[in-house]
Design an enzyme around this catalytic site. Structure first.
Site, PDB file in Angstrom:
ATOM      1  N   TRP A   1       0.828  -1.208   0.000  1.00 37.00           N
ATOM      2  CA  TRP A   1       0.000   0.000   0.000  1.00 37.00           C
ATOM      3  C   TRP A   1       0.864   1.261   0.000  1.00 37.00           C
ATOM      4  CZ3 TRP A   1      -1.798   2.648   4.956  1.00 37.00           C
ATOM      5  CH2 TRP A   1      -0.834   2.486   5.973  1.00 37.00           C
ATOM      6  N   ASP A   2       2.173   1.074   0.178  1.00 41.90           N
ATOM      7  CA  ASP A   2       3.103   2.201   0.199  1.00 41.90           C
ATOM      8  C   ASP A   2       2.907   3.096  -1.028  1.00 41.90           C
ATOM      9  OD1 ASP A   2       3.879   0.068   1.763  1.00 41.90           O
ATOM     10  OD2 ASP A   2       6.018   0.327   1.412  1.00 41.90           O
TER      11      ASP A   2
ATOM     12  N   GLU B   1       1.112  -3.492  12.409  1.00 41.63           N
ATOM     13  CA  GLU B   1       1.237  -4.949  12.301  1.00 41.63           C
ATOM     14  C   GLU B   1       1.616  -5.617  13.622  1.00 41.63           C
ATOM     15  OE1 GLU B   1       3.987  -4.963   9.010  1.00 41.63           O
ATOM     16  OE2 GLU B   1       2.390  -5.405   7.584  1.00 41.63           O
TER      17      GLU B   1
ATOM     18  N   LYS C   1       3.591  -0.742  16.026  1.00 38.78           N
ATOM     19  CA  LYS C   1       4.745  -0.836  15.144  1.00 38.78           C
ATOM     20  C   LYS C   1       4.911   0.428  14.324  1.00 38.78           C
ATOM     21  CE  LYS C   1       6.522  -3.574  11.289  1.00 38.78           C
ATOM     22  NZ  LYS C   1       6.080  -4.303  10.102  1.00 38.78           N
ATOM     23  N   GLN C   2       3.789   1.028  13.936  1.00 39.01           N
ATOM     24  CA  GLN C   2       3.827   2.183  13.050  1.00 39.01           C
ATOM     25  C   GLN C   2       2.479   2.887  13.143  1.00 39.01           C
ATOM     26  OE1 GLN C   2       3.954  -0.987   9.808  1.00 39.01           O
ATOM     27  NE2 GLN C   2       3.400   0.824   8.637  1.00 39.01           N
TER      28      GLN C   2
END
Lengths: 767, 767
Positions: free
Chosen positions: A354-355, A482, A594-595
């Protein structure tokens, strides 16, 4: 974030320079010195052969092989596609007096290599000290043409410093490149031969039948008496080069590569196409090619440069980012995508995530809108595969894969491929964002609407109604974070799906009025039913958005607030990366992320949240985030800038532009963090520049990092190239190539034209 | 439950009989006609060789091979162990006039096979019609001795019906058995040869170095002139057998097998042991062996028979269950466990799950307490492996594997092996249940306590504190209900862990007073710290038990009540089993459960919940359960009986005793549902008999299924063998072999002795 720079390369505003050869850092340098032109990419490996540690990699966008993955559950993939290591078109072997050049054994001095942003070339040179005392200065220059996709050029120069004699050279095209993960070449040879001055070979991947033609022509400073060399999967020519002290000799290899990723195409047909391309390329001389390449890059730096004064390292870093972004993609080939590592290594198997829509699209939208559209075309081209994948998981509509090279799902971890639903909403966000900022409604009506309908269908059949809440949402999902493996009502996914339904319904309403014929066509093509529209509206309205109204903090998913707490700063540095050092299941049972997840949608739909909401959520989630994704820090930096945490913003920015140059994550050897590179651009433009592109009008809140004297950047908006300069006391906006447009600056509408506008730097905008 | 009987076998109270050969059902029959004696097991395959579809399987408890599984995450297994197909000790080939017997090609009539519960033998016979018109009646009888673990016997009889002549026979020991999942034999031959009348071979597994000796001696009705036959991994003897019309001929092969699953043992040492066993077995004659076997089973039926009058199918079914349970395990070898398929097939790789303690242990406790203790010894023997596994997942103490053959985790699905924590609590429950009903405190003090301490340690380090709730529990788990993949605070696990801490602390308190020296020893051995006891007590006290106090319904896990609802009866029958027909991820996002979870702890700690609580939870969860585990219906049947839903109880019971005989799940071909067979016994004794063994005293609430005239069963309790007969109007209890004990019957204490007690059948206890 336990990240430390490995300072090694020379700082230079317009080049990457490595002086001296360090075998330990060879793979890392091979990644950094990669060349590419979206069609093909080649790592900076030693083309003369190197018996030390190296990852010789030559990749072509879309060329893939297949691998079976053991699985027998329905809806989980049974095989995957990956970007395959392809022909070594730089293959060359050099020997003098029977001694073969190999940096692992040969004695060399004055070793240097340079990647030049202005000429778009990579040059390596050194003095080779032969066992018999002879000294030969050798230079290797290469480029892949940004204007002629099929064309690569290799030039090797020889300057004997203390002798005259000859060098034995063999140069050619080698399909014996080892795909490292598979431990073998994934190619078989279909055909080879010489036609006129072209020496060529045609290969096919072992299982997918992808095909690649490669042909070359030699030019030299002296007449060459060459001899054909052929063996399995290899064709080349060998010759002697006369070396006279004081008179450099050289040869140039012009290479034409042509790919076809459809198994249906016959080898003979591609052979003919390749030969035609080679014939055309034969007309070129090397100086023409070098000049063309320099001219291309000159134009790029005119429109897309970012100048940072007072910070040579970030100056170099951001130019490296922009250089690599253009190398990876510039939109000449609609239907190509951007792998997580671009065309610079095998890691992540060349797959796109998806980046592309979430991190890369803005760079292209504001620098090269044609490229942005081309990226979206990839999703349109692969709509059939997404529809099939939707069926595979018992849903309707389009389920875009979390990782793909050809549109099929290629993630072999079912948790990610079946639970990570957010690619579809990233695609719809990308369409929305692109159309909003470029005004390209033709794309929206002709292709975007069809995607939106099929994506909406998927989200309307994958979701479910909570039995107690009575609200709609997604059960059994993994959001962008994630570290929360399988949760219900991930706030990001729910909110993005709500926005998806909203945009789809708006688009349909608009088309009904403005382009009724096109609406009828897309409705017929998708067999759209009216009750679906009502259904989507209902689900949009009753979408569950978990929010603690007292604190204003969005709950990342049902139950997140009860997740056991861990002070992330209490985790010893030696335990990072946690993926390697913690039991796999342990990662998933803390309020550790995680992000960005909640913060991600606050970035994407920035204008819809108050400063207070952003502050509260930033403080809550930032303190729980370990940034075990290279995409994470930039988003935090941008939001930190916005809420006035300027120092924190700069700290998060610190490794944005030089993530790979300083090898912060210690894995640059595997390839560049290409999509993170796009985030570095956003970090400056959205972060310090304070640009926002999700509102009714483009807006800016520029700030200046205290360490910098000034910086400037450009964005293409509504056909106008805006140049923005931020100084210690002022900001100025100018329409560089003429024209005018209105943008918001510090909350006020300002008309920007060729004359430009200068305003004082916003209060409190410096830290 | 979309389960339909496949009625095929003849109904007989004391045998399983198949008349006629059906190649389509051959694998299913091979499973049903399996023989075993806990040490070894052999499927009912055609020993003369069969070129049609077949799964020739010969298994030895504990003998295992290793398989690598691709994984690179910490805490997830990298290789697993499985029960390996071993020597075909029945190998025989027969030909007459050059025509070889093979049921796939030979013409036969009067085919019948019979598994006899009273003699413990399997016999197959038929008339072979040769191409030249000759008719030969052949019978194959085999047994594996229940009293002499190493001993197997094969007898083949020949009765020429219309000719005299001879048969060519080759019989031997074959290590070329294909392990079907691996597609090859997993053995290499270490040694072979003949010593006296013993012909023997010794094999070793390829990677684990497990060893197996196999030797045989021939006896015959006529002098045999045999010749040695040897080839790779095979040794045997060939001979001619004279056939005279009217005079049957036969030969008997006595086989001795000896195993060693430690790689350390030398082959020569095992060879010597095998030869000694063979020498001893040589003294036996076949009649002695048959008589011994019949005598063993006669004793079993005296103590363990269940008689059902008025229902011949279930009569046959429950005897088959009891027969197979004794074949699978009877406690002669402490440290063996019970695989999900016993020793009857490769499915589930011969691995043991929590079924042992949760489903099988009661049968053994009340029939053969020595066997029950032996099963618990397996867990003690494998405590070191469980301790290592605890470390592997970053915890302390013992993490018992979800699936194992040798104590190491052998489940290759990380979701199950890392998230399914409930084996440890099943072990502690098993210890508690066993000690409570047998009074074997010696075991508790010498071994049980050590396990309890290490298991408690694991649950005290794997759990976490909920940030909002402030309560202790388990995050990221999968409970017994495998349709909820990764949840927080699974009620079953939390409650079982609470009980674990309670029992451990009680045991320690008791030992401090009663056996202080043993306490000191175990505390030293485990390096037990006082603060751990306080910690466990605190966690016990604050364990989260999700309960809706209004309805009295326990919430299976945090958020379960909000899970999207599905009417399980709306799922088309064709979609079962859902594992095969639904996208994998879809299974996990409904309020649909696979097997009892909340109801499971209500069964295990039955006495601690009111009838109202059981009724409310039964009605809630039963309607959501799809029973996609063969272990599920019996538990529902038992609870349905208790709350007076007698018809429903009988319906759930319907496929309990005949699950394999009528092939309800259509997968009996893979092996028997051995652990479900134990649940069938519980279904009668705990269900209709209403026995409860979790309270202070053994208690009964007998009921009589309306379809039955009467039934009887026996249980061994406090050294007394209780015989219970339930008629249409009365229930009687008697101490069959003398002695006396007090039990609760319909809530009243009753002393039962040799004279017996008869009471009227409880009101409303018939349906």
């Amino acid at each position: 974030m336990a990240k430390v720079a490995d300072k090694y390369l020379k700082v230079d505003p317009w080049a990457i320079i490595e002086d001296g050869f360090d075998p330990e850092r060879n793979r890392t340098s091979e990644s950094i010195f990669s060349l590419g032109n979206e069609y093909m990419g080649v790592r900076g490996y030693a083309e003369e052969g190197y018996s030390g540690d190296s990852l010789p990699g030559s990749y072509f966008n879309g060329l893939n092989e297949q691998m079976d993955v053991g699985n027998h559950y329905k809806g989980i993939i049974r095989s995957l596609r990956y970007m395959v290591n392809a022909v070594d078109w730089l293959y060359t072997r050099i020997s003098v007096d029977g001694e073969q050049l190999d940096l692992a054994h040969s004695k060399v001095s004055h070793y240097t290599r340079r990647l030049d942003f202005r000429t778009g070339t990579y040059r390596r040179e050194f003095i080779w000290h032969l066992a018999d005392g002879k000294q030969l200065k050798i230079g290797f220059t290469r480029l892949v043409s940004m204007t002629m996709s099929h064309l690569g050029l290799q030039q090797i120069t020889f300057e004997p410093l203390n002798f005259s004699g000859s060098a034995e050279v063999c140069t050619g095209l080698d399909f014996n490149m080892i795909h490292e993960e598979r431990g073998q070449s994934m190619w078989k040879q279909l055909r080879s031969g010489e036609v006129g001055n072209v020496t060529a070979i045609l290969g096919s991947t072992l299982t997918t039948g992808n095909k690649l033609f490669s042909g070359f022509m030699l030019q030299s400073s002296q007449p060459l008496n060459t001899e054909l060399v052929e063996h399995d999967r290899f064709i080349g020519r060998k010759f002697s080069l006369e070396l006279s002290q004081g008179a450099p000799a050289s040869f140039t290899k012009l290479v034409v590569n042509a790919t076809d990723s459809s198994a249906a195409r016959t080898g003979d047909s591609l052979w003919l196409e390749g030969m035609e391309l080679a014939a055309a390329a034969s007309q070129l001389d090397e100086q023409e090619v070098f000049a063309d390449q320099a001219s291309y890059w000159s134009n790029i730096w005119t429109t897309s440069d970012i100048v940072i004064k007072g910070d040579p390292e970030n100056q170099q870093g951001i130019r490296f980012c922009i250089f690599q972004l253009y190398q990876t993609y510039h939109g000449d080939h609609p239907g190509y995508n951007i792998g997580a590592k671009g065309l610079t290594g095998e890691a992540y198997r060349g797959l796109a995530f998806w980046d592309t829509e979430s991190y890369c699209l803005p760079f292209y939208m504001f620098n090269n809108p044609k490229a942005a559209r081309s990226l979206l075309e990839f999703r349109y081209k692969t709509l059939p595969e997404a529809m099939q994948r939707g069926k595979d998981v018992d849903c309707e509509g389009a389920f875009y894969p979390i990782a793909t090279i050809d549109g099929t799902e290629s993630c072999d971890l079912w948790q990610h491929s079946n639970l990570q639903l957010h690619v579809g909403t990233a695609v719809s966000y990308g369409i929305w964002h692109y159309v909003k900022n470029t005004g390209d409604r033709e794309f929206l009506y002709s292709k975007g609407a069809e995607m939106l309908i099929q994506i909406s269908r998927f989200y309307a059949t994958r979701g479910q109604w909570g039995q107690r809440s009575g609200e709609y949402g997604y059960f059994g999902v993994m959001g962008p974070d994630e570290f929360q493996l399988m949760v219900n009502n991930n706030c990001y996914i729910n909110l993005m799906a709500k926005k998806l339904f909203e945009f789809t319904l708006e688009t349909i309403a608009e088309m009904k009025v403005k382009v009724p014929e096109e609406y009828t066509a897309v409705a017929a093509r998708t067999q759209l039913r009216n009750e679906e529209l009502a259904d989507w509206d209902n689900k949009r309205e009753h979408m569950k958005i978990p929010l603690d109204t007292d604190s204003g903090i969005y709950e990342e998913h049902d139950g997140f607030f009860d997740m056991p707490h861990i002070d992330i700063h209490s985790i010893p540095v030696t335990e990072f990366p946690l993926y390697s050092n913690w039991s796999y299941d342990r990662l998933y049972r803390y309020d550790m992320i995680k992000q960005p997840d909640v913060l991600m949608f606050m970035f994407l739909y920035n204008g819809q949240f108050s400063r207070e909401a952003k502050l509260a959520n930033y403080e809550y989630y930032e303190s729980r985030c370990i940034h075990e994704s290279s995409l994470s820090p930039s988003i935090h930096s941008i939001l930190a800038s916005e809420i006035g945490k300027h120092e924190e913003a700069y700290n998060f920015f610190e490794f944005a532009t030089r993530l790979d140059l300083d090898n912060y994550n210690r894995n640059t050897r595997e390839g560049l963090h290409t999509t993170s590179i796009a985030a570095a651009w956003m970090n400056i433009v959205y972060g310090f520049g304070g640009m926002r592109s999700d509102g009714p009008q483009l807006s800016f809140h520029p700030a200046l990092p205290q360490k910098w004297t000034s910086y400037s950047f450009q964005v293409m908006y509504e056909g106008v190239l805006l140049g923005i300069i931020v100084n210690k006391d002022s900001v100025s906006f100018r329409a560089i190539n003429g024209g005018s447009t209105e943008v918001m600056i510090y909350g006020q509408p300002v008309k920007v034209d060729a004359a430009g506008t200068t305003l004082p730097l916003g209060e409190g905008m410096m830290a």
